[in-house]
Design an enzyme around this catalytic site. Sequence first.
Site: not given
Ligand code: TYM
Length: 347
Positions: A116, A209, A212
């Site tokens: 990032k 991947k 967004k």
């Molecule tokens: P974020 O917002 O990037 O993504 C949310 C969830 O979606 C999953 N994900 C995917 N799974 C499969 N293929 C993909 N291409 C893909 N893109 C996203 C992510 O693995 C995630 O589960 N850091 C986290 C948010 C967060 C969080 C937490 C998660 C903050 N605090 C505590 C669990 C527990 C994040 O940025 O996810």
Amino acid sequence: MIELKPRVFSGMQPTGSLHLGNYLGALINWVAMQKTHECIYCVVDLHAITAEWLEPEELRQSIRRAAAAYIACGIDPKSSILFNQSQVTEHAELAWIFNCVARLGWLNRMTQFKEKAGKDRENASVGLYAYPNLMAADILVYRGTHVPVGEDQKQHLELARDIAQKFNNDWREAIVAKGYADGMFFPQPEPIILGPATRVMSLRDGTKKMSKSDPSDLSRINLTDDAEAIARKIQRAKTDPDALPSEPKGLEGRPEADNLTGIYAALAGTTQEAVLKEFGGGQFSTFKKALADVAVAKLAPITSEMTRLSADPAEIDRILADGARRARAIAHPILNEVKDIVGFVRS
Ligand code: TYM
């Protein structure tokens, strides 16, 4: 001995619209875990300001849209707790304590920060760097034990486990004195990475991947896309010239075929093996039509439910406020215990 209750926590960032990767990698499992566990699902708006800032009104809309997506996908805000992170200040307070537990060396290994921040590392926010500490606090402020996520969050979960362990070790005496005879104040949160699509890849490049932040909207299926857009994106998805293989081992070195058949399996609730048995030997064009049908059948009702919910933002705000109140009722006493363990004076 104080018993540790199983408790699910997970969250998503409200930056841009949620996509198929979020749905298949995480949301599908969130919904399923409601049947067996106490679940807390969060729209992590504090995380959303660690990189690019949205306009304030756009961020507010984005938070509500994420909440609407959770509900449209099947999260029940009555049985589960659904809220946005910034309304429960205990997350940020525990994150500060974790900033003092985690080591620089640990954070320096985080691949997501490197990705990032890119080349301009000096210009990345301190929040982006400390992001995994806040994520650990999100989970541990509820003493969360199970965390359903996509594969890309695995390293962050390992860090959360390291933080929990170091906290338990460093304050062992105070923890035992509080009645935790085994010294386990924080649990070791377990990542739940389940299903045939734990890493959904871009429709334009099977080695990247789905995300967004990809500038090409054709690279992802958004949960807000209508049936026509879904079908068009699948039709234009990158493939290779060969026919589909009949067994998973034939997918080696064929990332697009692997991705699309994995998506099909996850949407249809079956395995990749079964999909290949059915479509193996056939052309991509036939398979893509079937994939578009299954995607539209599964996603169109979600999109229309999201639209319906989004028409009443006051109701979403009410749900988030109610969730925040219930979340705080769990987090507040846990944070108070942390304050006692660390040695803060409190009234
Ligand atoms: P974020 O917002 O990037 O993504 C949310 C969830 O979606 C999953 N994900 C995917 N799974 C499969 N293929 C993909 N291409 C893909 N893109 C996203 C992510 O693995 C995630 O589960 N850091 C986290 C948010 C967060 C969080 C937490 C998660 C903050 N605090 C505590 C669990 C527990 C994040 O940025 O996810």
